[in-house]
Design an enzyme around this catalytic site. Sequence first.
Site, PDB file in Angstrom:
ATOM      1  N   SER A  43       0.871  -1.177   0.000  1.00 31.10           N
ATOM      2  CA  SER A  43       0.000   0.000   0.000  1.00 31.10           C
ATOM      3  C   SER A  43       0.906   1.225   0.000  1.00 31.10           C
ATOM      4  O   SER A  43       1.351   1.673   1.051  1.00 31.10           O
ATOM      5  CB  SER A  43      -0.916  -0.002   1.230  1.00 31.10           C
ATOM      6  OG  SER A  43      -1.829  -1.058   1.178  1.00 31.10           O
TER       7      SER A  43
ATOM      8  N   LYS B 138      -6.528   1.695  -3.766  1.00 29.17           N
ATOM      9  CA  LYS B 138      -6.395   0.998  -2.486  1.00 29.17           C
ATOM     10  C   LYS B 138      -6.531   1.985  -1.325  1.00 29.17           C
ATOM     11  O   LYS B 138      -7.238   1.714  -0.342  1.00 29.17           O
ATOM     12  CB  LYS B 138      -5.042   0.286  -2.413  1.00 29.17           C
ATOM     13  CG  LYS B 138      -4.724  -0.344  -1.057  1.00 29.17           C
ATOM     14  CD  LYS B 138      -5.690  -1.444  -0.686  1.00 29.17           C
ATOM     15  CE  LYS B 138      -5.413  -1.993   0.714  1.00 29.17           C
ATOM     16  NZ  LYS B 138      -4.180  -2.802   0.776  1.00 29.17           N
TER      17      LYS B 138
ATOM     18  N   LYS C 265      -1.836   4.731   8.076  1.00 29.29           N
ATOM     19  CA  LYS C 265      -0.997   5.124   6.936  1.00 29.29           C
ATOM     20  C   LYS C 265      -1.822   5.226   5.663  1.00 29.29           C
ATOM     21  O   LYS C 265      -1.696   6.188   4.891  1.00 29.29           O
ATOM     22  CB  LYS C 265       0.115   4.101   6.747  1.00 29.29           C
ATOM     23  CG  LYS C 265       1.025   4.353   5.553  1.00 29.29           C
ATOM     24  CD  LYS C 265       1.644   3.081   5.036  1.00 29.29           C
ATOM     25  CE  LYS C 265       0.593   2.198   4.394  1.00 29.29           C
ATOM     26  NZ  LYS C 265       1.151   0.996   3.739  1.00 29.29           N
TER      27      LYS C 265
END
Length: 305
Positions: free
Chosen positions: A105, A180, A249
């Site tokens: 990611s 994502k 994050k």
Amino acid sequence: MSSAPQIKTVGVIGIGNMGAPMAANLVRAHFSVLVFDIDRVRAERVASDIGASAAANLGALGRNADVIVTMLPTGHDVRQVLLEADNGALAAALKPGSVVIDMSSSDPVGTRELGSLLAARSLALVDAPVSGGVPRAKDGTLAIMIGGEAMVIVRVKPVLAALGNRLFEVGGLGCGHAMKALNNFLAATGFAAAAEAMMVGRRFGLDPAIMIDVVNVSTGRNFSTESTIKQQVLTGNFASGFALGLLAKDVKIAADLADAIGMDAPLGRLVRDLWGEARDDIGGDRDHTRAAQAWETKRMRRAAE
């Protein structure tokens, strides 16, 4: 790329909870698999368990792989192993025309920058982050969001098909990582909203378990109400398998993406701050479902002041 040789050997970097079962699925798909992890003992153990080989170093991995798959915590880690670790031995060792598939990611803006740096070395980059968690990594049914040049994607499709059964080509380089991050922003928002609704309901006198039952046959349902709140939060299990720091994050990546394109996204900033607050309060290594506990503790303390 259409005339490129068939992919025979795949190098996998990052043999954690996701990377290890993904590497195993590549072996089952009859690829020759080389693995590398900063934990050399773990890499050798996993390689032995799944029928792969452990590369001695990044240079050896690059010299012997046709395609590299990275499954690392951040885009910074991906850039580091490609261009900085061992003085850039991995990128230097890869054969011209080789492809790197970043399944981490990562920051989509950084992905485009990395793609340009690799292109200057005659290497191609595809971003292909996943959704589905460890269970679907194990059974090869991940959803994969793919960004990159069409001809490069065609070449690596057999690798991706060994890892997931829902392959979405979402656009050019960086679009997979953008997708994502935005998906996880939506998931994080749904969890935060459900946790807050439970707090308010409990304080008023509602039973949170009954609340979830009602929500799940009503319009307020989402992934967290259906699969997480009752199973992990109300039971006190807090064992979804996804770390708080990683979700924080991802939400920050989504908020930063809005900033990078000049889009005002106030909800993105709010959700980013909520998850960042929970991470800072209880630690990024804790299960992300513990954020509900952290938020409630802080709000109760504030109410008592």
